[in-house]
Design a protein around this motif. Structure first.
Motif, PDB file in Angstrom:
ATOM      1  N   LEU A   1     -46.672 -29.020 104.385  1.00 38.64           N
ATOM      2  CA  LEU A   1     -47.946 -28.370 104.094  1.00 38.64           C
ATOM      3  C   LEU A   1     -47.985 -27.802 102.678  1.00 38.64           C
ATOM      4  CD1 LEU A   1     -48.859 -26.407 107.355  1.00 38.64           C
ATOM      5  CD2 LEU A   1     -50.140 -28.281 106.313  1.00 38.64           C
ATOM      6  N   SER A   2     -46.867 -27.238 102.234  1.00 36.61           N
ATOM      7  CA  SER A   2     -46.857 -26.613 100.907  1.00 36.61           C
ATOM      8  C   SER A   2     -47.126 -27.633  99.807  1.00 36.61           C
ATOM      9  CB  SER A   2     -45.520 -25.912 100.661  1.00 36.61           C
ATOM     10  OG  SER A   2     -44.445 -26.834 100.694  1.00 36.61           O
ATOM     11  N   VAL A   3     -46.747 -28.884 100.039  1.00 34.40           N
ATOM     12  CA  VAL A   3     -46.985 -29.939  99.045  1.00 34.40           C
ATOM     13  C   VAL A   3     -48.484 -30.166  98.855  1.00 34.40           C
ATOM     14  CG1 VAL A   3     -46.716 -32.406  98.574  1.00 34.40           C
ATOM     15  CG2 VAL A   3     -44.788 -31.093  99.455  1.00 34.40           C
ATOM     16  N   LEU A   4     -49.208 -30.263  99.979  1.00 32.68           N
ATOM     17  CA  LEU A   4     -50.647 -30.507  99.880  1.00 32.68           C
ATOM     18  C   LEU A   4     -51.399 -29.266  99.419  1.00 32.68           C
ATOM     19  CD1 LEU A   4     -52.296 -33.116 100.451  1.00 32.68           C
ATOM     20  CD2 LEU A   4     -49.910 -33.178 101.184  1.00 32.68           C
ATOM     21  N   GLU A   5     -50.901 -28.078  99.775  1.00 34.12           N
ATOM     22  CA  GLU A   5     -51.527 -26.851  99.284  1.00 34.12           C
ATOM     23  C   GLU A   5     -51.393 -26.768  97.766  1.00 34.12           C
ATOM     24  OE1 GLU A   5     -49.576 -23.835 101.531  1.00 34.12           O
ATOM     25  OE2 GLU A   5     -50.791 -24.162 103.328  1.00 34.12           O
ATOM     26  N   ALA A   6     -50.219 -27.146  97.250  1.00 37.16           N
ATOM     27  CA  ALA A   6     -50.028 -27.169  95.795  1.00 37.16           C
ATOM     28  C   ALA A   6     -50.914 -28.238  95.161  1.00 37.16           C
ATOM     29  CB  ALA A   6     -48.558 -27.411  95.464  1.00 37.16           C
ATOM     30  N   ALA A   7     -50.981 -29.414  95.787  1.00 35.13           N
ATOM     31  CA  ALA A   7     -51.797 -30.499  95.246  1.00 35.13           C
ATOM     32  C   ALA A   7     -53.266 -30.102  95.171  1.00 35.13           C
ATOM     33  CB  ALA A   7     -51.624 -31.756  96.110  1.00 35.13           C
ATOM     34  N   ALA A   8     -53.746 -29.368  96.182  1.00 32.41           N
ATOM     35  CA  ALA A   8     -55.143 -28.929  96.191  1.00 32.41           C
ATOM     36  C   ALA A   8     -55.452 -28.018  95.015  1.00 32.41           C
ATOM     37  CB  ALA A   8     -55.457 -28.217  97.509  1.00 32.41           C
ATOM     38  N   LEU A   9     -54.419 -27.372  94.475  1.00 31.86           N
ATOM     39  CA  LEU A   9     -54.573 -26.507  93.302  1.00 31.86           C
ATOM     40  C   LEU A   9     -54.210 -27.236  92.015  1.00 31.86           C
ATOM     41  CD1 LEU A   9     -53.051 -23.305  94.933  1.00 31.86           C
ATOM     42  CD2 LEU A   9     -55.446 -23.606  94.251  1.00 31.86           C
ATOM     43  N   GLY A  10     -54.004 -28.549  92.130  1.00 27.06           N
ATOM     44  CA  GLY A  10     -53.720 -29.366  90.946  1.00 27.06           C
ATOM     45  C   GLY A  10     -52.287 -29.336  90.487  1.00 27.06           C
TER      46      GLY A  10
ATOM     47  N   PRO B   1     -49.437 -17.806 115.133  1.00 20.83           N
ATOM     48  CA  PRO B   1     -49.505 -17.762 113.663  1.00 20.83           C
ATOM     49  C   PRO B   1     -49.165 -16.416 113.050  1.00 20.83           C
ATOM     50  CG  PRO B   1     -51.699 -17.903 114.629  1.00 20.83           C
ATOM     51  CD  PRO B   1     -50.735 -18.164 115.731  1.00 20.83           C
ATOM     52  N   TRP B   2     -49.076 -15.343 113.872  1.00 24.26           N
ATOM     53  CA  TRP B   2     -48.746 -14.017 113.347  1.00 24.26           C
ATOM     54  C   TRP B   2     -47.290 -13.645 113.601  1.00 24.26           C
ATOM     55  CZ3 TRP B   2     -52.961 -15.024 116.584  1.00 24.26           C
ATOM     56  CH2 TRP B   2     -54.168 -15.192 115.909  1.00 24.26           C
ATOM     57  N   HIS B   3     -46.541 -14.554 114.159  1.00 22.78           N
ATOM     58  CA  HIS B   3     -45.126 -14.315 114.405  1.00 22.78           C
ATOM     59  C   HIS B   3     -44.407 -14.186 113.061  1.00 22.78           C
ATOM     60  CE1 HIS B   3     -41.012 -14.923 115.835  1.00 22.78           C
ATOM     61  NE2 HIS B   3     -41.447 -14.800 117.078  1.00 22.78           N
ATOM     62  N   PRO B   4     -43.453 -13.271 112.920  1.00 24.02           N
ATOM     63  CA  PRO B   4     -42.763 -13.112 111.633  1.00 24.02           C
ATOM     64  C   PRO B   4     -42.027 -14.363 111.167  1.00 24.02           C
ATOM     65  CG  PRO B   4     -41.699 -11.803 113.375  1.00 24.02           C
ATOM     66  CD  PRO B   4     -43.008 -12.276 113.918  1.00 24.02           C
ATOM     67  N   GLN B   5     -41.738 -15.292 112.083  1.00 22.30           N
ATOM     68  CA  GLN B   5     -41.060 -16.531 111.699  1.00 22.30           C
ATOM     69  C   GLN B   5     -42.004 -17.734 111.747  1.00 22.30           C
ATOM     70  OE1 GLN B   5     -37.484 -17.013 114.034  1.00 22.30           O
ATOM     71  NE2 GLN B   5     -36.820 -14.922 113.662  1.00 22.30           N
ATOM     72  N   ALA B   6     -43.297 -17.493 111.728  1.00 21.77           N
ATOM     73  CA  ALA B   6     -44.272 -18.588 111.799  1.00 21.77           C
ATOM     74  C   ALA B   6     -44.188 -19.476 110.568  1.00 21.77           C
ATOM     75  CB  ALA B   6     -45.677 -18.026 111.950  1.00 21.77           C
ATOM     76  N   GLY B   7     -44.444 -20.757 110.777  1.00 22.06           N
ATOM     77  CA  GLY B   7     -44.424 -21.724 109.682  1.00 22.06           C
ATOM     78  C   GLY B   7     -45.520 -22.758 109.858  1.00 22.06           C
ATOM     79  N   GLY B   8     -45.254 -23.955 109.361  1.00 23.81           N
ATOM     80  CA  GLY B   8     -46.258 -25.009 109.389  1.00 23.81           C
ATOM     81  C   GLY B   8     -46.673 -25.427 110.791  1.00 23.81           C
ATOM     82  N   ALA B   9     -45.728 -25.426 111.742  1.00 26.35           N
ATOM     83  CA  ALA B   9     -46.067 -25.805 113.117  1.00 26.35           C
ATOM     84  C   ALA B   9     -47.079 -24.836 113.713  1.00 26.35           C
ATOM     85  CB  ALA B   9     -44.809 -25.837 113.976  1.00 26.35           C
ATOM     86  N   GLU B  10     -46.970 -23.555 113.355  1.00 30.67           N
ATOM     87  CA  GLU B  10     -47.909 -22.556 113.857  1.00 30.67           C
ATOM     88  C   GLU B  10     -49.271 -22.710 113.201  1.00 30.67           C
ATOM     89  OE1 GLU B  10     -44.475 -22.182 115.374  1.00 30.67           O
ATOM     90  OE2 GLU B  10     -44.506 -21.781 113.215  1.00 30.67           O
ATOM     91  N   THR B  11     -49.277 -23.068 111.923  1.00 26.71           N
ATOM     92  CA  THR B  11     -50.549 -23.344 111.255  1.00 26.71           C
ATOM     93  C   THR B  11     -51.255 -24.494 111.946  1.00 26.71           C
ATOM     94  OG1 THR B  11     -49.709 -22.569 109.120  1.00 26.71           O
ATOM     95  CG2 THR B  11     -51.613 -24.029 109.074  1.00 26.71           C
ATOM     96  N   PHE B  12     -50.523 -25.553 112.244  1.00 24.71           N
ATOM     97  CA  PHE B  12     -51.083 -26.721 112.932  1.00 24.71           C
ATOM     98  C   PHE B  12     -51.681 -26.311 114.280  1.00 24.71           C
ATOM     99  CE2 PHE B  12     -50.820 -30.287 115.832  1.00 24.71           C
ATOM    100  CZ  PHE B  12     -51.182 -31.397 115.080  1.00 24.71           C
ATOM    101  N   ALA B  13     -50.903 -25.613 115.093  1.00 25.51           N
ATOM    102  CA  ALA B  13     -51.361 -25.243 116.434  1.00 25.51           C
ATOM    103  C   ALA B  13     -52.577 -24.332 116.377  1.00 25.51           C
ATOM    104  CB  ALA B  13     -50.223 -24.573 117.207  1.00 25.51           C
ATOM    105  N   TRP B  14     -52.592 -23.395 115.438  1.00 21.86           N
ATOM    106  CA  TRP B  14     -53.700 -22.454 115.353  1.00 21.86           C
ATOM    107  C   TRP B  14     -54.963 -23.111 114.800  1.00 21.86           C
ATOM    108  CZ3 TRP B  14     -56.383 -18.872 117.093  1.00 21.86           C
ATOM    109  CH2 TRP B  14     -57.286 -18.119 116.325  1.00 21.86           C
ATOM    110  N   GLU B  15     -54.830 -23.906 113.739  1.00 18.72           N
ATOM    111  CA  GLU B  15     -56.011 -24.554 113.169  1.00 18.72           C
ATOM    112  C   GLU B  15     -56.685 -25.474 114.190  1.00 18.72           C
ATOM    113  OE1 GLU B  15     -57.490 -23.842 110.495  1.00 18.72           O
ATOM    114  OE2 GLU B  15     -55.991 -22.637 109.450  1.00 18.72           O
ATOM    115  N   LEU B  16     -55.887 -26.151 115.016  1.00 22.13           N
ATOM    116  CA  LEU B  16     -56.473 -26.994 116.058  1.00 22.13           C
ATOM    117  C   LEU B  16     -57.081 -26.157 117.177  1.00 22.13           C
ATOM    118  CD1 LEU B  16     -55.098 -29.246 114.475  1.00 22.13           C
ATOM    119  CD2 LEU B  16     -54.402 -30.261 116.648  1.00 22.13           C
ATOM    120  N   SER B  17     -56.372 -25.101 117.591  1.00 18.83           N
ATOM    121  CA  SER B  17     -56.861 -24.269 118.695  1.00 18.83           C
ATOM    122  C   SER B  17     -58.228 -23.673 118.385  1.00 18.83           C
ATOM    123  CB  SER B  17     -55.863 -23.147 118.988  1.00 18.83           C
ATOM    124  OG  SER B  17     -54.645 -23.662 119.464  1.00 18.83           O
ATOM    125  N   ARG B  18     -58.360 -23.115 117.192  1.00 20.62           N
ATOM    126  CA  ARG B  18     -59.642 -22.480 116.847  1.00 20.62           C
ATOM    127  C   ARG B  18     -60.758 -23.509 116.741  1.00 20.62           C
ATOM    128  NH1 ARG B  18     -59.623 -21.794 110.794  1.00 20.62           N
ATOM    129  NH2 ARG B  18     -60.753 -19.825 111.067  1.00 20.62           N
TER     130      ARG B  18
END
Length: 377
Positions: free
Chosen positions: A274-283, A11-28
């Protein structure tokens, strides 16, 4: 369980994206639940070869292409150590069934099918090789293994375009949004676009639409949030009214999104969005093309608008801006509230155990109507 999470980047890779968010959120969450978790990935410049973060042990090796053989060698040397492997496909998977024991459960996670995108990023011969690995080689390698798709359209693409035959379970992404004070909506029309600046995201379509939109909506501003290989090219051609923010910390990004009237994605296709749901969460509702992933993340007429591929983006956005008196904000928040990373982790854990996560893994509009899972996020 002893779990190896194998992903192209961390998730800290300079080219990280949604796939890295998925892998990290599950790993933790796996680690928090008491599992022994190794996150095996490429090593970006300046990152340690190994470290422990939130109970997850990282092993980093190789670069863009060398990470694949190095990870396979790493797993081969430890082939009896793991009970399960979460093999994350980013265009092509790691083919971990080749090196682990047959009794080790391997679950391939597919975010989206890349066949149509290889040609946008790679030379012709390499794009053809990528499609060969993603299709026939992957289909054969995982034929006896369970897979996870992050959206119904990804599962459909796996079946129809890759000829996938094994069991596929649909387990959607969760959603994380930084908590910010109510910043209020911008006084002038404001559109936000969040994502990596790469070819298939097609951010240039939004920039091209801006002059026409500003004629119709004077003072309209477009905020582009994200970094990527096309950043310099896009920055050099920014039209009046466009602001390219680059990378923003989560809280600042949330403030930029929250004040927008609309979120726009011109992407050629996503696994989910992911950006769609992040925006939706903010209305904030989304305008997007009716393509894989986005057709699942956006509920047309409820949480945004889906445009037929090829539709003039300026006209589509203008139509959405004219309809904003509809209570989209409430529906957006309700829809986003149906998704949580805890729910995602529970579904994937079930698959790693050889169980079915159940038919309720993917929320529907019924969930929104009934308020199901509204407090889970």
């Amino acid at each position: 369980m002893r779990i190896a999470v194998v992903n192209w980047r961390d998730p800290w890779h300079p080219q990280a994206g949604g796939a890295e968010t998925f892998a990290w959120e599950l790993s933790r969450r796996f680690a928090r639940a008491g599992h022994d978790v190794r996150y095996v990935t490429a090593r970006a410049p300046g990152r340690r070869r190994s470290e422990v973060v939130e109970g997850v042990r990282f092993a980093r090796m190789g670069g863009t292409f060398t990470v694949y053989p190095l990870v396979l060698a790493w797993l081969l040397a430890r082939r009896g150590r793991f009970d399960a492997v979460l093999d994350c496909q980013n265009g092509i998977p790691f083919f971990t069934p080749w090196v682990v024991r047959r009794r080790t459960r391997v679950v391939c996670v597919v975010h989206h099918v890349h066949d149509r995108q290889f040609g946008m990023h790679l030379p012709g011969w390499l794009a053809a090789f990528g499609r060969f690995l993603e299709g026939p080689v992957s289909r054969w390698s995982y034929r006896r293994r369970a897979s996870v798709a992050v959206s119904p359209s990804t599962e459909r693409a796996m079946r129809e375009r890759l000829g996938w035959r094994g069991p596929v379970h649909v387990v959607p992404n969760g959603v994380n949004v930084a908590t910010v004070a109510d910043v209020g909506k911008s006084q002038v029309p404001r559109i936000v676009c969040v994502g990596r600046l790469v070819a298939h995201k097609r951010v240039h379509l939004l920039l091209d639409a801006l002059p026409e939109l500003r004629e119709r909506f004077p003072g309209l501003v477009v905020d582009v949030v994200g970094t990527g290989p096309l950043e310099a090219e896009l920055r050099a051609r920014l039209p009046e009214g466009a602001v390219l923010h680059g990378y923003l910390p989560e809280e600042e990004k949330a403030r930029v999104v929250a004040r927008a009237w609309l979120h726009v994605s011109a992407s050629q296709g996503e696994g989910w969005g992911l950006s769609v749901l992040e925006a939706a969460a903010l209305g904030v509702p989304t305008v997007a093309y009716d393509v894989d992933g986005l057709c699942d993340a956006v509920r047309h007429g409820e949480t945004g608008w889906l445009l037929a591929e090829g539709t003039d983006l300026a006209k589509g956005i203008a139509g959405a801006l004219d309809e904003l008196d509809h209570p989209y904000s409430v529906k957006c928040r309700e829809w986003a509230g149906c998704f949580s990373w805890d729910r995602t982790a529970a579904g994937v854990t079930a698959v790693l155990r050889g169980e079915d996560p159940g038919p309720g893994a993917f929320p529907t509009l019924t969930d929104v109507a009934e308020g199901d899972a509204g407090s889970e996020r």
